[in-house]
Design a protein around this motif. Sequence first.
Motif, PDB file in Angstrom:
ATOM      1  N   LEU A 136       1.077  -0.811   0.174  1.00 14.92           N
ATOM      2  CA  LEU A 136      -0.218  -0.040   0.174  1.00 14.92           C
ATOM      3  C   LEU A 136       0.853   1.015   0.181  1.00 14.92           C
ATOM      4  O   LEU A 136       1.052   1.600   0.760  1.00 14.92           O
ATOM      5  CB  LEU A 136      -1.075  -0.018   1.218  1.00 14.92           C
ATOM      6  N   LYS A 141      -2.466   5.500  -0.236  1.00 20.78           N
ATOM      7  CA  LYS A 141      -3.223   6.223   1.128  1.00 20.78           C
ATOM      8  C   LYS A 141      -3.624   7.014   0.613  1.00 20.78           C
ATOM      9  O   LYS A 141      -4.379   7.274   0.884  1.00 20.78           O
ATOM     10  CB  LYS A 141      -2.002   5.765   1.617  1.00 20.78           C
ATOM     11  N   ARG A 145      -7.961   8.433   0.290  1.00 24.83           N
ATOM     12  CA  ARG A 145      -8.491   9.177   1.846  1.00 24.83           C
ATOM     13  C   ARG A 145     -10.034   9.162   2.382  1.00 24.83           C
ATOM     14  O   ARG A 145     -10.205   9.345   3.589  1.00 24.83           O
ATOM     15  CB  ARG A 145      -7.506  10.794   1.948  1.00 24.83           C
TER      16      ARG A 145
END
Length: 162
Positions: A136, A141, A145
């Motif tokens: 990841l 990431k 959000r």
Amino acid sequence: MTWLCLALGAPSAVAAEPLTVFNVVLLQSSTVLEERVASVDAMAEYVKAVEAAAREAVSASSARQSVGGFIVVAVRPGQQSKVWLDFDALLDLALKQQIAAKVASVQPFEARQGPVVFALKVALWDGKATRRTVPLPAEWKNARRDGAPMEVGELVDSLWDQ
């Protein structure tokens, strides 16, 4: 004669491996991969070339970080590729740039109908394998959000030009 016994009994120095590949992690279902990979053999050759390029980049670097993580690669139609790195510790910036540039310079296989996404689970300089099973990268990431699940092909398409 004593020196011979000492020499024979001395442990031999084994050079640390610049890159150890533990496995290839396919980040899409077999159904998606069957649609998008025109030639399994071409993809296999590409994965080998990516591994060789990463090994060359790590070997050429003066940074000797012992760390595990992932080299994530996406290939989309038109023989375009994109690389993300996801390691358990921060990589030396120059090393990170060298790995990404060297891997990105490898001519990709032909994908069709959307991106093909996979990762090499690796360790640098005899580091331990990460305990994580899937990568990841930080860029992924940040793109997620809102926490909404997103198919990995859609995710990489949304980040392609960033």
